[in-house]
Enzyme design. Structure first.
Site, PDB file in Angstrom:
ATOM      1  N   TYR B 131       0.831  -1.218   0.000  1.00 38.28           N
ATOM      2  CA  TYR B 131       0.000   0.000   0.000  1.00 38.28           C
ATOM      3  C   TYR B 131       0.863   1.266   0.000  1.00 38.28           C
ATOM      4  CZ  TYR B 131      -4.320  -2.564   1.172  1.00 38.28           C
ATOM      5  OH  TYR B 131      -5.407  -3.373   1.169  1.00 38.28           O
ATOM      6  N   GLU B 247      -8.145  -4.883   9.218  1.00 39.58           N
ATOM      7  CA  GLU B 247      -6.827  -4.856   9.862  1.00 39.58           C
ATOM      8  C   GLU B 247      -6.921  -4.513  11.333  1.00 39.58           C
ATOM      9  OE1 GLU B 247      -2.449  -2.772   9.300  1.00 39.58           O
ATOM     10  OE2 GLU B 247      -4.098  -2.169   8.019  1.00 39.58           O
ATOM     11  N   GLU B 371      -2.615  10.729  13.850  1.00 42.23           N
ATOM     12  CA  GLU B 371      -3.207  11.903  13.212  1.00 42.23           C
ATOM     13  C   GLU B 371      -4.350  11.498  12.277  1.00 42.23           C
ATOM     14  OE1 GLU B 371       0.127  11.314  13.486  1.00 42.23           O
ATOM     15  OE2 GLU B 371       0.429  12.782  15.080  1.00 42.23           O
TER      16      GLU B 371
END
Lengths: 366, 386, 366, 386
Positions: B131, B247, B371
């Protein structure tokens, strides 16, 4: 050189220039993983060639006779680049020796004369940095002493030729002694360290020949401890600033979601808080330099407080630096982790946060 | 193995099996391959995957036709709890089972499922995730790796980073840009790429721990079959987002056992070296205990309301909690040690406290940084405007 | 009513509906500055008319016989609106009485029969909430006791007809006693309070007639303390959530610099952190409800931990609420400060953070 | 009074004067009018301003022709230090001296200076600040109060909030929109408006402390002379920003003495009630001490490098530091008290700890909130992009 602010700025600039060329962070990165863990050529350059060891040694002892801020400026420049080795500890030991008065003059003269690098050994297993618990013994009298004991987590010893050691004589009095690393009965074992920019050694002394550096009846050991804390404070304040600069520079250029990430307000506000912390650490370190320069009675208090504030600031800034850099900040080749590890060693050396905080409270009369 | 069993039976079964396996042929694997220890004992752990697979412990709740085994959500948690409690080795099959498997179950063709899932449940195939890219970081929509369709193949060129296990993996699931003119979320496709081919090069990334869990993967005209695209061409974003949800799924719940072991070890150390007598450290340790209790209650609450699985939102809260908690515990672990924590073994060999301290800095970065999680919570849970 | 999740949701909804109509924050604002500090009509409505006092009292004692979560749901709804008075303390005392077993049944029967509101008085000057230091004395035997002592910072006493009191008998054993507020020798003085939504009273007892509520040899006083902590935890978790909702709603509509301020990332991230804290507090409070429902042995531990976590969460959320509202959040007419003050009272009542943290550690066997 | 004096002489002089004044006619004023106590002793404090003015203590460093007195920056700090040390009353003339005076000195016409400054240095005129508006908050550029020019006057309509001292003030310096079509920073003018006129109504705002320091001010066709506009028409933003810089100026340095008094009082209380024996509270108290030391060193550093005054950036750092510090100390003060801090006097009468706890929440909001300061530091000091 008369020690004016302009002289000081010039010294700082010229040291910075040399370090930028010979000892920037990239070089620190290389040096720290080498076998020695420091750069002997840089040591040679800064000592023998640039004469930094004589910077604040009085002129009548062969030095340049400059005042405290000349040496602390160099410690800061070394700290900002996390330079490994015994340069900062040497200047720290020299500043401490200056503060010890006439009894330390022979050592200072020798430092200049022989271009000696120095380390300072205070901690012991069990005692930590609690001077009152020092168990290393000094036997002898006058100029001839023999030291027996083991000092731990000693910074700079891997690159120093003389180690200043605290020890207790037969009368129970604590004093400061100088031991040649090469002398019989001196065994220095240097460890690999979590903070790779600062190797730490175990110094074992068995009837090692030593000279006494401080005057009997004084507080020489305390002077030494205060100066080590000052070194950690100054290094940390400078490193915190360098680390923030590094991070801010990155945030300005790194783009995500089509914008420089430094334009994201959440990150900006965190950087602003870091800038406030760095400004505070810097002011506290500056104040400590003034204290050392004027010989103010608040030395122990100011050194303890500054070490606490500056080490914590470096740790905070460096932890945020890794986070704000994201994945790249987690790589070994990046510099962020060097600051992070340096922050932890500054926090844990020369007294735990709890111990130092308690000292500050007591010294402040709270 | 078809009939459902009670939770108690299930727990007894996995516990017994783990004990036998880990005191027998895999005794040496105990404690290896944890966080920051991914570099350890590869061969043994590869064999361990096959051993797990043969015993039917991979693919819990997956259809039995693909080698799965019926298991409730509670039983999946029990599996992870017992796995952690036993100190069983870090899973090389983590990506395969937690990420790719659920994706194929949700988006794969019957042929893809039949081909790939049984080799996951048997522990044969190891997968890695393609990814992240350099320069894109948490911004997955910034993918620049290109895949050009040539007949029945895609030809892939680009670079991925933070690919754990790439040096061991047989396959990689890769997010590529198949529409060269596209930007952001559009024009991406989800391709299954064999790692063992000339166009794929793996280069390990050395981390601040001095070890390498992660890799860079270079695709230089690497090839993937069109039939190995998951989902429609250009719909890779949707498929990948489905996977990200998984995940942060059920394994988080079992993770708590591992956290408790860590915490207990730090407290035991503090008691033995006197740090516990230091009120400020003791308060931090007690606060860590309290924080873990809060996470545990949160996990139970999620489990009670979850039904099929966790939503992305709940997963974001959970990720933010545990990543931050574990990072704090890492720092506490070295503070409890004191200055002694500054000394390492030769060759920068780190002990548990040091490894925890350093590696846990990654927790708040990988798998969606703190974040990113805060963005998700603020916008999707609280509904604050973009 | 059988106590299914659906029943529970229905009870919660119907109570919420009544409170939204009669006791929303605006009404709390009015009531708290009045002379009584609570709304007698609301008390009447929720007790005599809605029968909330009988909610979890067993059927054979005249109650509805529902389980713990029915009462805790009401405490949460009251907490979310910061409703002043003795409603939450009444339900808390009833839950505690239930947990005390058969010895408390006469009290529970009386509560339903006479629609008694209740307060719980534990703290004393000097002792605080340390049960071991309780100095209030109980003399007598069987059903006839006389209490002498002074209880401080008692919530709910201004609106309660019966006060549950911890006291020590001549044998030194700590027990739980019920005292009628109107009885001779009972003097309740209600103070103005920093947290205006929760008045606190000093209850002076001089040979006041009392009945014993708990069974000798048990841990009745501890049961009472745990339930008071549970009340503070449940109220705080619910209030924290309400306060966050209030703040997020404001951030969505309030514009500055031409944008809703809720679109500024720094504020968004802070709200996200608050949401995580609120989710954790809520889960911890939910867990405590399960503990109380099942009578688990972890009651003292879970209640202490939940009170610590939930009170701190409310304080954090409410402090941010004031800041994020800016100037308007600093005005008396705004609700933010009510949550802020409530957070501080939840933190300081039923044991300081340090005391409760130490208890948690001990109870967890750390 | 023209000849410069040494810092020591200066300190001795102000110290002696304060002692005499505050043990004599103004003994009752000691300790009144501090933060959260603005509502106290108005008459006496108004007289105090005139007393200060007559003795020449207002307008330090201002030109003597306006009643000022030569004083170095260090001496101004000494003044504030001694003022705080003596427990002298909160200044009703704060806005006049710290905000308006420096603005007029920088931007005023000779006539404006001659008219207004002597009445400030004499303590006669009290000024208030008309910047904030409902709905604008920290966004000063969002000003909507209109001023329409009619001949030699402006006619002002609009509303200001958070105007401290408005109910006592003789004049208000008001930021108005003089160009009706303008937005943001453009089209604003800075007008001096007499408060005692029919078009001005003052309504006190009750704060969470239950008291009123702040007011709403309504302008309904209120009038200001064109000659009382400071700076050019449409340039009010520049003038107002100049004033904001002064606001966070030298008085911050003297403030530290007041902070130390507060901290010492909290520590003394902790020692007397046993809270000092509680390690967690003691650590917080010592950290407060350390934080104050850091602020002190920061202030000295600024002073050494300041020359003429503080830049906005240094002022932002200082504001963020002290506001956050003081707010924390307020919370610590009630935590040291324990549950006893929950009881107030009749009529919500608050003691020092309670007042500090509640009122200090305003510190991080007024005068540029923490958020605004962080924006300034991030963009202007660190150079991060907007």
């Amino acid at each position: 050189m008369t020690g004016t602010p302009e002289d000081l700025a010039e010294i700082r600039a010229s040291v910075a220039e040399v370090l930028d060329g010979q000892a920037d962070l990239r070089r620190t990165h290389e040096v720290m993983v080498g076998e020695r863990g420091y750069d002997p050529l840089l040591h040679e350059l800064l000592t023998a060639e640039l004469g930094l060891l004589g910077l604040v040694v009085p002129e009548h002892l062969g030095g340049l006779g400059l005042d405290v801020p000349a040496a602390t400026a160099v410690i800061e420049e070394l700290g900002a680049r996390l330079v490994p080795g015994a340069l900062a500890t040497s200047l720290t030991a020299i500043l401490a020796a200056r503060a010890l008065g006439p009894s330390a003059e022979p050592l200072l003269a020798r430092v200049v004369d022989e271009q000696l690098t120095l380390a300072v050994a205070l901690a012991e297993d069990g005692a930590g940095w609690d001077l009152g618990q020092t168990a290393t013994r000094a036997t002898g009298a006058g100029d001839e002493w023999a030291l027996t004991g083991t000092k731990t987590v000693v910074p700079g010893a891997e690159a120093a030729r003389v180690v200043l050691v605290t020890a207790r004589n037969e009368g129970g009095e604590l004093g400061v002694y100088a031991v040649d690393r090469a002398a019989d009965g001196v065994d220095v074992r240097t460890h690999m360290t979590l903070d790779q920019t600062r190797r730490l050694s175990t110094v074992r002394l068995r009837e090692a020949a030593a000279t006494r550096v401080d005057a009997p009846g004084g507080d020489g050991a305390r002077v030494l401890l205060d100066h080590v804390r000052a070194m950690l404070a100054l290094e940390s304040a400078a490193a915190a600033r360098a680390c923030l600069d590094l991070t801010v520079d990155y945030l300005k250029v790194r783009e995500q979601f089509g914008r420089p990430i430094g334009s994201f307000q959440a990150l900006k506000h965190r950087c602003a808080d870091l800038a406030v912390a760095v400004a505070g650490a810097r002011a506290t370190a500056d104040h400590l330099v003034t204290t050392l320069r004027t010989g103010a009675a608040t030395r122990s208090h100011d050194a303890a407080l500054a070490k606490l504030v500056c080490a914590d600031t470096l740790m905070t800034v460096a932890a945020e630096a890794i986070q704000l850099h994201g994945g790249i900040g987690f790589t070994f080749e990046h510099h962020a982790h060097l600051f992070f590890k340096r922050g932890k060693s500054a926090q844990l050396l020369a007294g735990s946060a709890a111990a130092v905080r308690a000292e500050v409270a007591a010294l402040a009369g709270l | 193995m078809g009939a459902p069993v009670s939770d108690e039976q299930f727990r007894a079964e996995i516990r017994g099996w783990l004990q036998e396996a880990l005191t027998g042929p895999f005794a040496e694997a105990v404690g290896t391959g944890g966080e920051g220890r991914e570099h350890e004992a590869h061969e043994l752990r590869r064999e361990w995957e096959r051993h797990l697979g043969r015993a039917g412990w991979i693919g819990l709740s997956w259809p039995t036709e693909y080698g799965g085994r019926p298991a409730t959500l509670a039983q999946q948690v029990i599996f992870h709890e017992e796995y952690a409690r036993a100190g069983a080795p870090g899973r090389l099959g983590h990506m395969s089972e937690q990420l790719l498997g659920p994706t194929l179950l949700a988006f794969g063709t019957p042929e893809q499922k039949a081909r790939f899932l049984p080799r996951i449940t048997s522990g044969e195939d190891i997968w890695c995730q393609g990814y992240s890219e350099p320069g894109a970081g948490s911004d997955l929509a910034g993918v620049r790796t290109r895949a050009e369709r040539r007949g029945d193949h895609y030809v892939i060129t680009g670079q991925k980073v933070w690919t754990s296990l790439a040096h061991l993996a047989d396959w990689c699931f890769v997010l590529c840009r198949t529409d060269p003119g596209s930007t952001r979320h559009a024009g991406l496709s989800y391709l299954l790429v064999p790692m063992n081919q000339p166009g794929v090069t793996v280069r390990p990334i050395t981390q601040l721990t001095g070890t390498s869990e992660f890799n860079e993967v270079f695709f230089d005209e690497a090839v993937a079959a069109v039939e190995h695209r998951v989902g429609a061409e250009g719909e890779g974003w949707k498929v990948a987002m489905g996977t990200l949800g998984f995940e942060r799924g059920v394994s988080t719940l079992g993770q708590q056992i591992g956290f408790r072991r860590r915490l207990d070890a730090v407290i035991a150390r503090a008691r033995s070296n006197g740090a516990w007598q230091e009120p400020a450290l003791r308060d931090r340790l007690v606060d860590a205990y309290i924080g873990l209790e809060v996470m545990r209650h949160s996990a139970v609450r999620l489990l009670a309301s979850a039904g099929e699985g966790l939503s992305g939102l709940e997963a974001s809260i959970s990720k933010l909690q545990w990543a931050t908690w574990n990072r704090s515990l890492g720092e506490l672990a070295v503070d409890v040690e004191g200055a002694g924590a500054l000394l390492t073994g030769p060759g920068y060999e780190l002990d548990d406290a040091q490894t925890h301290f350093l590696f846990s800095r990654a927790n708040t970065i990988y798998g969606g940084s703190n974040e990113i999680q805060r963005n998700i919570i603020a916008e999707r849970l609280l509904g604050l405007p973009r």
